[in-house]
Design an enzyme around this catalytic site. Structure first.
Site, short mmCIF file in Angstrom:
data_model
loop_
_atom_site.label_atom_id
_atom_site.label_comp_id
_atom_site.label_asym_id
_atom_site.label_seq_id
_atom_site.Cartn_x
_atom_site.Cartn_y
_atom_site.Cartn_z
N HIS A 149 0.91 -1.25 -0.09
CA HIS A 149 -0.05 -0.07 0.03
C HIS A 149 0.75 1.21 -0.19
CE1 HIS A 149 -3.58 2.53 0.70
NE2 HIS A 149 -2.83 3.21 1.61
N ASN A 163 -2.61 8.16 -12.78
CA ASN A 163 -2.43 9.36 -12.20
C ASN A 163 -1.92 9.13 -10.78
OD1 ASN A 163 -4.01 10.33 -14.23
ND2 ASN A 163 -6.16 9.90 -13.26
N HIS A 189 -3.28 3.98 -3.15
CA HIS A 189 -2.64 2.69 -3.58
C HIS A 189 -2.11 2.89 -4.85
CE1 HIS A 189 -2.14 -1.70 -2.79
NE2 HIS A 189 -1.57 -1.65 -3.92
N HIS A 191 -1.70 2.42 -8.38
CA HIS A 191 -2.38 1.88 -9.62
C HIS A 191 -2.43 2.71 -10.69
CE1 HIS A 191 -5.55 4.41 -7.87
NE2 HIS A 191 -6.25 4.19 -8.96
N GLN A 234 -4.86 2.91 -14.70
CA GLN A 234 -5.82 2.37 -15.50
C GLN A 234 -5.77 2.33 -17.03
OE1 GLN A 234 -9.82 4.79 -14.22
NE2 GLN A 234 -8.25 6.21 -13.23
#
Length: 347
Positions: free
Chosen positions: A116, A156, A167, A169, A171
């Site tokens: 995390h 982003n 966290h 990540h 897209q």
């Protein structure tokens, strides 16, 4: 790379990507989820020719949950998560709150790590390469879906950008139309070809290499530079020296070096404003040629990396000229930005 495809409790697709071929992914999502009901629609702006996605169901999406309730962490210690395994390397799943859905495209979430607190810049080269493999695989799969014209992989990072889940990540959007920026680049490439008989991307890279002042770093297969007319205070474009239209076109050597160069750029971004500033917010955007473009080989894959921070404690907001007219005003001279990004190279 091993790829394991399964589904979540509501029927959404979930894909694990692992470096080890013996990795086993059998955990079942125990959550009592109802089927996703999305109301995405694409509307056409007759004045500009732009397409606009209307997705009112996204108003209820998860917003800045506490760390112990993060839905992107693995499902361990009683946590309910989008990822039912107790650990993972890289995982991709369909967004529960998609901007594009229901036959008008698709939206996926890519989790880079199960830690995390890590950012992309904290990943090892091996893990970064696995993320690149996942982006490439999803590009291949999504581009084959009916109605999909363009696949866009992006990240982003930072609350200043509007991130709702801290966290690490990114897209992936599978667009049912060609995006405005790509359409504009397509027009410029056609105009350049008609005027000179040459390729726009090839000439752009040749000019930047010859000038050198805006080059941030250059390796055997890649070159990163601040564009001559950069829109953002600190903006870097990363191109493979061999023009390819998409991630699928990269060979093994280019892919390995890409992971190394990308990590270096992200780490430099975190050093721009000094050790006392929080991590630099950024958008990292992979631009790939539309798969429906008959002349797609004329377009060049590249990464656009930029931050909205213009100085310590100061952000660049899109004011009236940018938001209202699309006329950008940059607060930092591109040559100065390139020099700063060279100064903060990793030891």
């Amino acid at each position: 790379m091993k790829k394991t495809v399964t589904t979540l409790a509501d029927g959404r697709e979930l894909i694990y990507y692992d470096t080890r071929e013996d990795a086993v992914r059998t955990a079942v999502d125990p959550r009592p989820l109802s089927r996703v009901v999305s109301r995405s629609e694409i509307r056409y702006d007759e004045l500009t020719g732009d397409h606009v996605a209307v997705a009112s169901h996204r108003q209820t999406r998860t917003y800045l949950p506490p760390a112990d309730a993060c839905p992107l962490c693995p499902a361990r210690d009683g946590r309910e998560s989008e990822v039912p395994e107790e650990s993972y390397e890289v995982v991709v799943f369909e967004n529960r709150f998609p901007s594009l859905s229901g036959g008008v495209g698709r939206c996926e979430v890519v989790c880079f790590t199960d830690d995390h607190t890590d950012s992309f810049a904290d990943l090892t080269e091996e893990r970064a390469l696995l993320v690149l493999d996942a982006w490439t695989d999803r590009t291949a799969v999504l581009s084959a879906l009916p109605g999909v014209e363009q696949v866009y992989c992006f990240e982003n990072r930072g609350a200043e950008i509007g991130v709702t889940l801290p966290h690490a990540h990114g897209q992936i959007y599978a667009f049912p139309y060609v995006t405005p920026r790509t359409a504009a680049v397509r027009r410029r490439a056609d105009e350049h070809r008609a005027a000179t008989g040459r390729n726009l991307f090839d000439d752009l890279l040749a000019r930047e290499r010859a000038d050198g002042e805006r080059v941030v770093l250059e390796t055997e297969h890649w070159i990163a530079f601040v564009p001559y007319a950069a829109h953002w205070p600190y903006e870097v474009h990363l191109h493979p020296k061999r023009r390819v239209p998409d991630l699928l076109g990269l060979d093994a050597a280019e892919r390995t070096e890409c992971a190394q160069v990308y990590l270096e750029l992200l780490r430099r971004f975190d050093r721009i404003f000094g050790p006392d500033e929080p991590p630099t917010p950024y958008i990292a955007a992979w631009h790939q040629a539309p798969f429906t473009d008959e002349r797609r080989e004329d377009l060049g894959l590249h990464l656009e990396l930029f931050t909205v921070r213009r100085a310590p404690g100061k952000l660049k907001f899109l004011a009236g000229t940018e938001s209202g007219m699309g006329a950008f005003m940059n607060d930092v001279r591109p040559e100065d930005a390139a020099r700063r990004l060279r100064e903060v190279a990793s030891a």
